[in-house]
Design a protein around this motif. Structure first.
Motif, short mmCIF file in Angstrom:
data_model
loop_
_atom_site.label_atom_id
_atom_site.label_comp_id
_atom_site.label_asym_id
_atom_site.label_seq_id
_atom_site.Cartn_x
_atom_site.Cartn_y
_atom_site.Cartn_z
N GLU A 42 0.68 -1.30 -0.15
CA GLU A 42 -0.03 -0.05 -0.13
C GLU A 42 0.79 1.28 -0.03
O GLU A 42 0.49 2.19 -0.70
N PHE A 43 1.93 1.31 0.66
CA PHE A 43 2.89 2.44 0.60
C PHE A 43 3.39 2.45 -0.63
O PHE A 43 3.58 3.71 -1.21
N ALA A 44 3.90 1.44 -1.52
CA ALA A 44 4.47 1.47 -2.72
C ALA A 44 3.36 2.23 -3.56
O ALA A 44 3.69 2.99 -4.49
N GLU A 68 8.85 13.03 10.84
CA GLU A 68 9.07 12.21 12.14
C GLU A 68 7.61 12.03 12.55
O GLU A 68 7.41 10.74 13.43
N ARG A 69 6.45 12.56 11.93
CA ARG A 69 5.15 11.91 12.34
C ARG A 69 4.51 11.10 11.21
O ARG A 69 3.40 11.00 11.36
N GLY A 70 5.22 10.88 10.10
CA GLY A 70 4.84 10.28 8.93
C GLY A 70 4.26 11.05 7.94
O GLY A 70 3.64 10.30 6.93
N ALA A 71 4.21 12.14 8.14
CA ALA A 71 3.54 13.10 6.99
C ALA A 71 4.46 12.91 5.82
O ALA A 71 5.64 13.19 5.96
N PRO A 72 3.81 13.04 4.56
CA PRO A 72 4.76 12.81 3.48
C PRO A 72 5.54 14.22 3.38
O PRO A 72 5.05 15.46 3.57
N VAL A 73 6.85 14.23 2.82
CA VAL A 73 7.70 15.64 2.46
C VAL A 73 7.63 15.64 1.13
O VAL A 73 8.26 14.94 0.37
N ALA A 143 -13.67 12.56 7.77
CA ALA A 143 -13.59 14.09 7.60
C ALA A 143 -12.56 14.41 8.54
O ALA A 143 -11.84 15.43 8.31
N LYS A 144 -12.62 14.07 9.78
CA LYS A 144 -11.59 14.63 10.81
C LYS A 144 -10.22 14.11 10.56
O LYS A 144 -9.45 14.94 10.50
N GLU A 145 -10.16 12.88 9.64
CA GLU A 145 -8.67 12.38 9.22
C GLU A 145 -8.19 13.49 8.14
O GLU A 145 -7.11 13.73 8.06
N ARG A 157 1.82 20.26 14.64
CA ARG A 157 1.34 19.65 15.66
C ARG A 157 0.08 18.92 15.88
O ARG A 157 -0.70 19.00 14.71
N LEU A 158 -0.12 18.04 16.70
CA LEU A 158 -1.07 16.95 16.74
C LEU A 158 -2.47 17.87 16.74
O LEU A 158 -2.50 19.02 17.50
N LEU A 159 -3.51 17.46 16.28
CA LEU A 159 -4.85 17.91 16.39
C LEU A 159 -5.71 16.62 16.91
O LEU A 159 -5.65 15.69 16.26
N ASP A 163 -10.86 18.31 19.23
CA ASP A 163 -10.43 19.72 18.99
C ASP A 163 -10.90 20.46 17.81
O ASP A 163 -10.49 21.59 17.48
N ALA A 164 -11.80 19.56 17.03
CA ALA A 164 -12.50 20.37 15.95
C ALA A 164 -13.91 19.72 15.82
O ALA A 164 -14.24 18.59 16.10
N LEU A 165 -14.96 20.77 15.68
CA LEU A 165 -16.18 20.29 15.70
C LEU A 165 -16.84 20.25 14.08
O LEU A 165 -16.67 21.28 13.44
C1 LIG Z 1 -2.23 9.93 10.38
C2 LIG Z 1 -3.61 9.68 10.30
C3 LIG Z 1 -4.42 10.58 10.10
C4 LIG Z 1 -3.67 8.66 8.98
O1 LIG Z 1 -5.11 8.45 8.65
P1 LIG Z 1 -5.55 7.04 8.38
O2 LIG Z 1 -7.06 7.04 8.00
O3 LIG Z 1 -4.99 5.98 9.54
O4 LIG Z 1 -4.55 6.30 7.15
P2 LIG Z 1 -4.78 6.87 5.66
O5 LIG Z 1 -4.21 5.80 4.91
O6 LIG Z 1 -6.18 7.40 5.24
O7 LIG Z 1 -3.47 7.92 5.63
C5 LIG Z 1 -2.25 7.53 5.85
C6 LIG Z 1 -1.52 8.45 5.33
O8 LIG Z 1 -1.45 9.76 5.87
C7 LIG Z 1 -0.26 10.53 5.66
N1 LIG Z 1 0.09 11.01 6.99
C8 LIG Z 1 0.63 10.53 8.13
N2 LIG Z 1 0.85 11.19 9.32
C9 LIG Z 1 0.49 12.55 8.69
C10 LIG Z 1 0.25 13.56 9.15
N3 LIG Z 1 0.94 13.95 10.43
N4 LIG Z 1 0.05 14.67 8.50
C11 LIG Z 1 -0.66 14.60 6.96
N5 LIG Z 1 -0.24 13.44 6.69
C12 LIG Z 1 -0.01 12.19 7.16
C13 LIG Z 1 0.72 9.41 5.37
O9 LIG Z 1 0.84 9.93 3.89
C14 LIG Z 1 0.17 8.17 5.32
O10 LIG Z 1 0.35 7.37 4.06
P3 LIG Z 1 1.89 6.72 4.19
O11 LIG Z 1 2.38 6.39 5.54
O12 LIG Z 1 1.69 5.45 3.19
O13 LIG Z 1 2.58 7.84 3.47
C15 LIG Z 1 -4.35 8.94 11.46
O14 LIG Z 1 -3.60 7.72 11.71
C16 LIG Z 1 -4.07 9.84 12.87
O15 LIG Z 1 -2.79 9.64 13.33
N6 LIG Z 1 -5.04 10.43 13.35
C17 LIG Z 1 -4.91 11.09 14.52
C18 LIG Z 1 -5.31 12.56 14.42
C19 LIG Z 1 -6.53 12.87 13.73
O16 LIG Z 1 -7.14 12.14 12.75
N7 LIG Z 1 -7.08 13.94 14.68
C20 LIG Z 1 -8.51 14.42 14.19
C21 LIG Z 1 -8.41 15.72 14.05
S1 LIG Z 1 -10.19 16.54 13.90
#
Ligand SMILES: CC(C)(COP(=O)(O)OP(=O)(O)OC[C@H]1O[C@@H](n2cnc3c(N)ncnc32)[C@H](O)[C@@H]1OP(=O)(O)O)[C@@H](O)C(=O)NCCC(=O)NCCS
Length: 211
Positions: A42-44, A68-73, A143-145, A157-159, A163-165
């Protein structure tokens, strides 16, 4: 499918399964060196979609590493987002918006107990008013994701889920009002996000764009 929840200035590529032979470039392989085969695939495919989307903006193939949190660069000047769920992978990138977040989920209700963990009481009241035309609890989660994926590159930073309605419109849009201080974009504090959703073929996708 994902293009229907994003504006035209966001380039997106999706795949309804893993792409055989999708390759990893440079240090990308190290990011999933200890992962199981399903995760590596899935990553590839996510990276394959990302490179195809970047190519539409004129960018040559290059590694898309992770912070460091997994977000794409992304390459300098690019914003983007990647998602995957069973039977679906997608990437969206742009040089014309400030941030983008996408998420895909199976179009079925959340497992027992999850809704309580990811929602606010007012959101659960909203879901009750929407009836049963869609698995609205899953849509709320998605939607939250998407909001988080659009938030993170701006705020770094984490949300939390509390933290969001989020307010869902059954017609295909949603909004999210921040209940914590938002990131500053120029001179303006970002207080809310707007998104769109679509449910089709057993999948549900959401997209959030910050312009
Ligand atoms: C990181 C997170 C959003 C991933 O969502 P998911 O539904 O589990 O998985 P998805 O397959 O849709 O997304 C995964 C992809 O998100 C991306 N991702 C990971 N961390 C991320 C971050 N901090 N910011 C943006 N994108 C991120 C990555 O590209 C990852 O895929 P990859 O590792 O193959 O590159 C989720 O695991 C998480 O940590 N959620 C907690 C925070 C949150 O959602 N708060 C709600 C606020 S209202």
């Amino acid at each position: 499918m994902i293009d229907e929840v994003l504006p035209g200035r966001v380039a997106c590529v999706e795949s309804f399964g893993d792409v055989p032979g999708a390759v990893l470039l440079g240090e990308e392989a190290a990011l999933v060196a200890n992962a199981v085969d399903r995760r590596r695939a899935e990553f590839a495919t996510g990276r394959h979609c990302a490179r195809a989307a970047l190519a539409r903006l004129g960018f040559p193939p290059a590694p898309v590493l992770a912070d460091e949190r997994g977000a794409p660069v992304w390459p300098s000047g690019v914003v983007g987002s990647i998602t995957h769920c069973a039977g679906y992978r997608a990437a969206a990138v742009s040089v014309d918006v400030l941030s983008v977040g996408i998420d895909a989920e199976p179009c079925r209700p959340l497992p027992d107990g999850v809704l309580e963990a990811i929602s606010l009481p007012r959101e659960r009241e909203m879901l009750a008013r929407l009836g049963d035309a869609q698995p609205w609890d899953r849509l709320l989660f998605s939607a939250k994701e998407s909001v988080y994926k659009a938030w993170y590159p701006l705020a770094r930073r984490l949300l939390g889920f509390e933290d969001a309605l989020v307010d869902i419109d059954a017609g295909g849009t949603f909004s999210a009002r921040l209940l914590v201080p938002g990131p500053r974009v120029g001179d303006v504090e970002l207080r809310a996000f707007a998104g769109r959703w679509l449910a089709v073929g057993g999948l549900l996708v959401t997209g959030v764009t910050v312009s």
